[in-house]
Write an enzyme that holds these catalytic residues in place. Sequence first.
Site, PDB file in Angstrom:
ATOM      1  N   HIS A   1      14.279  15.009  -1.644  1.00  0.00           N
ATOM      2  CA  HIS A   1      14.837  13.807  -2.261  1.00  0.00           C
ATOM      3  C   HIS A   1      15.098  14.032  -3.749  1.00  0.00           C
ATOM      4  O   HIS A   1      14.199  13.857  -4.566  1.00  0.00           O
ATOM      5  CB  HIS A   1      13.869  12.640  -2.086  1.00  0.00           C
ATOM      6  CG  HIS A   1      13.524  12.352  -0.648  1.00  0.00           C
ATOM      7  ND1 HIS A   1      12.615  13.099   0.063  1.00  0.00           N
ATOM      8  CD2 HIS A   1      13.988  11.407   0.212  1.00  0.00           C
ATOM      9  CE1 HIS A   1      12.518  12.621   1.303  1.00  0.00           C
ATOM     10  NE2 HIS A   1      13.338  11.597   1.421  1.00  0.00           N
TER      11      HIS A   1
ATOM     12  N   HIS B   1       8.314  10.041  -1.885  1.00  0.00           N
ATOM     13  CA  HIS B   1       9.452  10.935  -1.652  1.00  0.00           C
ATOM     14  C   HIS B   1       9.936  11.547  -2.967  1.00  0.00           C
ATOM     15  O   HIS B   1      10.652  12.544  -2.948  1.00  0.00           O
ATOM     16  CB  HIS B   1      10.590  10.207  -0.931  1.00  0.00           C
ATOM     17  CG  HIS B   1      11.064   8.993  -1.657  1.00  0.00           C
ATOM     18  ND1 HIS B   1      10.484   7.753  -1.489  1.00  0.00           N
ATOM     19  CD2 HIS B   1      12.040   8.811  -2.568  1.00  0.00           C
ATOM     20  CE1 HIS B   1      11.088   6.868  -2.260  1.00  0.00           C
ATOM     21  NE2 HIS B   1      12.036   7.485  -2.923  1.00  0.00           N
TER      22      HIS B   1
ATOM     23  N   GLY C   1       3.637   8.036   0.295  1.00  0.00           N
ATOM     24  CA  GLY C   1       4.780   8.347   1.145  1.00  0.00           C
ATOM     25  C   GLY C   1       5.169   7.113   1.942  1.00  0.00           C
ATOM     26  O   GLY C   1       6.270   6.590   1.788  1.00  0.00           O
TER      27      GLY C   1
ATOM     28  N   ASN D   1      17.007   0.898  -9.127  1.00  0.00           N
ATOM     29  CA  ASN D   1      18.298   1.596  -9.079  1.00  0.00           C
ATOM     30  C   ASN D   1      19.294   0.924  -8.134  1.00  0.00           C
ATOM     31  O   ASN D   1      20.414   1.418  -7.951  1.00  0.00           O
ATOM     32  CB  ASN D   1      18.112   3.074  -8.725  1.00  0.00           C
ATOM     33  CG  ASN D   1      17.424   3.280  -7.403  1.00  0.00           C
ATOM     34  OD1 ASN D   1      17.511   2.431  -6.515  1.00  0.00           O
ATOM     35  ND2 ASN D   1      16.736   4.399  -7.241  1.00  0.00           N
TER      36      ASN D   1
ATOM     37  N   HIS E   1      19.700  10.261  -2.239  1.00  0.00           N
ATOM     38  CA  HIS E   1      18.317   9.867  -1.935  1.00  0.00           C
ATOM     39  C   HIS E   1      17.550  10.951  -1.178  1.00  0.00           C
ATOM     40  O   HIS E   1      16.514  11.402  -1.638  1.00  0.00           O
ATOM     41  CB  HIS E   1      18.272   8.567  -1.126  1.00  0.00           C
ATOM     42  CG  HIS E   1      16.925   8.292  -0.538  1.00  0.00           C
ATOM     43  ND1 HIS E   1      15.870   7.839  -1.284  1.00  0.00           N
ATOM     44  CD2 HIS E   1      16.429   8.462   0.731  1.00  0.00           C
ATOM     45  CE1 HIS E   1      14.793   7.732  -0.515  1.00  0.00           C
ATOM     46  NE2 HIS E   1      15.109   8.103   0.710  1.00  0.00           N
TER      47      HIS E   1
ATOM     48  N   ARG F   1     -22.621  -7.551  14.759  1.00  0.00           N
ATOM     49  CA  ARG F   1     -22.129  -7.960  13.431  1.00  0.00           C
ATOM     50  C   ARG F   1     -23.298  -8.392  12.552  1.00  0.00           C
ATOM     51  O   ARG F   1     -23.278  -8.200  11.336  1.00  0.00           O
ATOM     52  CB  ARG F   1     -21.077  -9.066  13.533  1.00  0.00           C
ATOM     53  CG  ARG F   1     -21.556 -10.369  14.110  1.00  0.00           C
ATOM     54  CD  ARG F   1     -20.483 -11.452  13.971  1.00  0.00           C
ATOM     55  NE  ARG F   1     -20.807 -12.625  14.758  1.00  0.00           N
ATOM     56  CZ  ARG F   1     -20.317 -13.837  14.533  1.00  0.00           C
ATOM     57  NH1 ARG F   1     -19.477 -14.036  13.540  1.00  0.00           N
ATOM     58  NH2 ARG F   1     -20.638 -14.858  15.309  1.00  0.00           N
TER      59      ARG F   1
ATOM     60  N   SER G   1     -17.747 -14.600   8.913  1.00  0.00           N
ATOM     61  CA  SER G   1     -17.666 -14.149  10.304  1.00  0.00           C
ATOM     62  C   SER G   1     -17.987 -12.670  10.440  1.00  0.00           C
ATOM     63  O   SER G   1     -18.573 -12.233  11.423  1.00  0.00           O
ATOM     64  CB  SER G   1     -16.267 -14.402  10.872  1.00  0.00           C
ATOM     65  OG  SER G   1     -15.977 -15.775  10.891  1.00  0.00           O
TER      66      SER G   1
ATOM     67  N   GLU H   1      -5.162  -7.930   4.668  1.00  0.00           N
ATOM     68  CA  GLU H   1      -5.832  -6.776   5.253  1.00  0.00           C
ATOM     69  C   GLU H   1      -5.217  -5.471   4.763  1.00  0.00           C
ATOM     70  O   GLU H   1      -5.933  -4.494   4.478  1.00  0.00           O
ATOM     71  CB  GLU H   1      -5.747  -6.812   6.797  1.00  0.00           C
ATOM     72  CG  GLU H   1      -6.417  -8.014   7.461  1.00  0.00           C
ATOM     73  CD  GLU H   1      -5.560  -9.267   7.455  1.00  0.00           C
ATOM     74  OE1 GLU H   1      -4.386  -9.195   7.028  1.00  0.00           O
ATOM     75  OE2 GLU H   1      -6.065 -10.328   7.870  1.00  0.00           O
TER      76      GLU H   1
ATOM     77  N   HIS I   1      -6.448 -12.736  19.557  1.00  0.00           N
ATOM     78  CA  HIS I   1      -7.610 -12.345  18.764  1.00  0.00           C
ATOM     79  C   HIS I   1      -8.532 -11.357  19.487  1.00  0.00           C
ATOM     80  O   HIS I   1      -9.588 -11.016  18.962  1.00  0.00           O
ATOM     81  CB  HIS I   1      -8.404 -13.595  18.364  1.00  0.00           C
ATOM     82  CG  HIS I   1      -7.769 -14.367  17.238  1.00  0.00           C
ATOM     83  ND1 HIS I   1      -6.487 -14.839  17.305  1.00  0.00           N
ATOM     84  CD2 HIS I   1      -8.229 -14.727  16.011  1.00  0.00           C
ATOM     85  CE1 HIS I   1      -6.183 -15.473  16.176  1.00  0.00           C
ATOM     86  NE2 HIS I   1      -7.219 -15.407  15.376  1.00  0.00           N
TER      87      HIS I   1
END
Lengths: 634, 634
Positions: free
Chosen positions: A24, A63, A110, A181, A255, A342, A369, A392, A454
């Site tokens: 690139h 890139h 990347g 650009n 590019h 948990r 939770s 997340e 879920h």
Amino acid sequence: MLEKISNTIKFLSADMVQAANSGHPGAPMGLSDVMSVLMKFINHNPKNPNWLNRDRLVFSGGHASALVYSYLYLTGYDLDLDDLKNFRQLHSKTPGHPEITTPGVEIATGPLGQGIANAVGFAMASKTAASMLNTDELKVIDHKVYCFCGDGDLQEGISYEACSLAGRHLLDNLVIIYDSNEITIEGSTNIAWSEDVKARFEAMGFDVARIDGHDYEQIAFALDEAKNKDKPYLIIANTKIGKGALELEGSEKTHGAPLGEDIVKRAKIKAGFDPEVKFFVSEDVLFETRMAVEKGDLAEALWKDSLKNLSSEKKELLKALENPDFSKIEFPDLKGENLATRDSNGKIINAIANAVPGFLGGSADLAPSNKSDLKGLGDFPCGRNIHYGIREHAMAAINNAYARYGLFIPFSATFFVFSDYLKTGARLAALMSLRHYFIFTHDSIGVGEDGPTHQPIEHLSSLRAMPNFYTFRPADGNENVASWKIALNKNAPSAFVLSRQKLKALPKAKFGGVENGAYLIEEKQNASITLVASGSEVQVCLEAAKILSKDNITANVVSAPCFELLCGQDDSYINRLFVGKVLAVEAASALEWYKFADEIYSMKTFGESGAASDLFKHFGFTGENIAKFAKDLL
Amino acid sequence: MLEKISNTIKFLSADMVQAANSGHPGAPMGLSDVMSVLMKFINHNPKNPNWLNRDRLVFSGGHASALVYSYLYLTGYDLDLDDLKNFRQLHSKTPGHPEITTPGVEIATGPLGQGIANAVGFAMASKTAASMLNTDELKVIDHKVYCFCGDGDLQEGISYEACSLAGRHLLDNLVIIYDSNEITIEGSTNIAWSEDVKARFEAMGFDVARIDGHDYEQIAFALDEAKNKDKPYLIIANTKIGKGALELEGSEKTHGAPLGEDIVKRAKIKAGFDPEVKFFVSEDVLFETRMAVEKGDLAEALWKDSLKNLSSEKKELLKALENPDFSKIEFPDLKGENLATRDSNGKIINAIANAVPGFLGGSADLAPSNKSDLKGLGDFPCGRNIHYGIREHAMAAINNAYARYGLFIPFSATFFVFSDYLKTGARLAALMSLRHYFIFTHDSIGVGEDGPTHQPIEHLSSLRAMPNFYTFRPADGNENVASWKIALNKNAPSAFVLSRQKLKALPKAKFGGVENGAYLIEEKQNASITLVASGSEVQVCLEAAKILSKDNITANVVSAPCFELLCGQDDSYINRLFVGKVLAVEAASALEWYKFADEIYSMKTFGESGAASDLFKHFGFTGENIAKFAKDLL
């Protein structure tokens, strides 16, 4: 001189791409002017890429790797011209996208958008470190985080998530340079993008400057301004992609493909370079750019010297952050306790955090939770709980940066099904061998009423298929502790896949242990079948074995908290473990279990909404049904 | 009356959650005031949830499902009070999060942020449909798309991606109602969020109103304004979570747990409801809200009547959109052609698009690489190529909405490794059994120089582990055509995993075919080993078989373009296919192949940056090495 340095970067980049016949050139050429000015601002030590108080520089558009390697070579990192000539070749120091095996690359980039979130993470890590180590008199940590990004990075949702959090925390050490650009692969950015970027970032709490990215004075002025900000700072640099590439300047054609020898030669002539010489760096350019070495050495030496004035307490803390001692952790004794994993996990991470000062993290707004709260340890920036918001993807990338910062061991928590939202972050953690822990609760149809959106099904298989990543699904608190002990000693990320519902404590191991990935918890003479399971299904298998014994069928039961570790065992271990027919039981897709099992009892469809107990029954994960299935198998 | 309707919604919702002892009362109670006003604005026909020109209503915060079911019941959809009483029970019409099996639910939501992107997708689909069907005289399509969302939705990156595109295209049919209650699960939104949402959305090209979400006049005024917009429209409704829940009003405690009988009773008393009566709907409320039925019937009848004035050409088009006829597709004959499968796929999708007017889609800014351009078919909104920008996640969710709209068959294209970015969208497509096609090019280490961040490893396993989803990895153009023919006839999404590099055309099938998932392409008498592979590794296996035959080892070769279809074959087919030892060869994790194979030759690590041919050699995917491995196995 700036123009000469800039042109040197341009043609080094163009030559690299020509030599590789792949790569690139557009972004490196468009950014070479900014880069040549930025070089003067960066505070780093090329001879020690790990100096703690260095400025971090992240190239979100990975890139643009030819730009990265030009920069690293010119400023004196451990790269020579031959490395540049080997651009994109197998086993070179100059791969297609920046990887951390190259000295000076802060973080692998990347996949677009990740780098911006990493930069936010570095800026946050710097704030955490400063809050731990700095005093009014002595700033142990006071560096900047610079990040180059492009249109693609800003269009990706992860960058928005991260920048929104950066704005919330007024990260005044963060400088994002946006290579505007107006070109993407499919053409003008306008085909899909008409935002007022300045107004958007201001709305998120940034200061924003807009400059001509080819005007050295404007660039220098904007970078100089960064010193006095009380907010994160976005510099919109209007640039031309492929700047200097003559008739290709400004075109998406620059590019992702070589410019062609002809254009490169003519461009060199126009810039006063010898068209026949490749990889040319004049002595005066190298002299100028390599001043970074001496300057960096001095800066680090002064910094080191200043550390002498640190209190012994802070010195101890810095040592403990740099070299965490896991032997100090007082893990809870959870043998025989019936807990949701948990809950056991919540106790464990609190024990770790109490002993390891660099252990920190949080949840994407599910801490109550996920049981991921570090009790009494405060909130970012002055404490070790981080509220990532419902983000997340950014959480994972921010924590990758925490893990790369040099002082911290982060964890990311959410529901297991939402691991899909952060998958690329987890993958990059694995690719970089980072100690970054994923706490994934609500691990199966055991989620219950929240229903199929879920309830994870394919997620265990997905994580297990990823290289250099360990997936632990403990069946009780005791296994949970053992899993953490193993995970902390791996140079790799691990996930803890944990139940919402209470699980019965397992009996004592009969042979092997969690460190082997799977071990015998019920062993009889001449068993005709082995039932193997993980997590909540282990107790189902124990019930099934009991039922089978009434029919005079002898069944062994194997608990398998970590499939990846099991894959590393030798034949003798495997043969001792699996006797007779082997039936794997998992409330998930479980296809990979065919490696060890003759048959699997698994989820073939998505889940349903209903009480967890109803669902286990509906989908056949009961002792009775597994016993029946086992009998049919025999 | 509005207050009475609103209170009815509140207590229906609270009663549902109490009855289930599980669920989310906070959002439904906070939004009941807005809902009671919005009901008057929505143009729909509860007795025909599929009426094409209905307004679409999307609940992005799917946890507010009690609100959804209250609304559907009150306005007269096919739901009765018993369904509400069975909230969150197995096999009920009222699952924990809205699913499309419930009449009136436009699209399944729950994973945050998806619904907003779905709403943008519906608005775009409506624009596409309008550009195809409307004339100056007759608006066949002129409906609105309403979307409820919360803080969580707006924090997720996918919602930003989608809204940015909505702003670009000035989607004046889109109305997003933002339930701004300043509460998330971990506490006040302020812990992670300090944006000026109004300014941010304005910067993206929205009109924004800010209202008191409990003031009927303000709500009605804001909704009325929606009629005259020339941009997408965000209504920020300041609300209190759990409004009416007495001392719990405004608290995160109302988000995801029952309020408790005591509070519900006292709240009912305060609102003038009988505390002892559950699921109460007064006659006058039901009379008022059920007017939607008559109104909707009339609206649809008038609309249908107006269609009589459509030109026969448009009538034909509408018919073809509603009932696509795949028999008209002139698939290219690619037998014997050596093509990259991304190239063969480009020819195929153009053939499909030419015959099927509802077939449309695009790429997340990789169209030239994905070969996903529909040649000569124009760009959105007046054509069938959609430039999603660098927004994989929004692309998938937008196309889920296209697939649910009733007229369209969308495809989403990107690099295979970036399937991670859109995984939740793909999963929801599978959960809803949508005909939504994923074009994933650059399918392995064959990506080459771009390196490990761009080389998929675990992704095939990940997709194959997902229920109700078909993953095709054709080995040549002929298989690619066959794969599409199968995929188009499934009520499920499919992915096409395609090579960047050229592949040799395969010999003729000896037994079975693509429709069986795997078939014999080289069959000999008394073979001692079967080599099975997909995609680019099939030719490697053919070479290996040739080499083995020189050593007098007879090897069969199986090409396996679709693992999921193979899993559906009976024993007799499987036994005919796999003779002797079975070795599976895949440049991926491939663990699931143990279902059929004795051993696998696969990727154990991430890839590297280098020429594709160097990488195949480096990682041992050559005829010589596979032959050697096969010999060792024997």
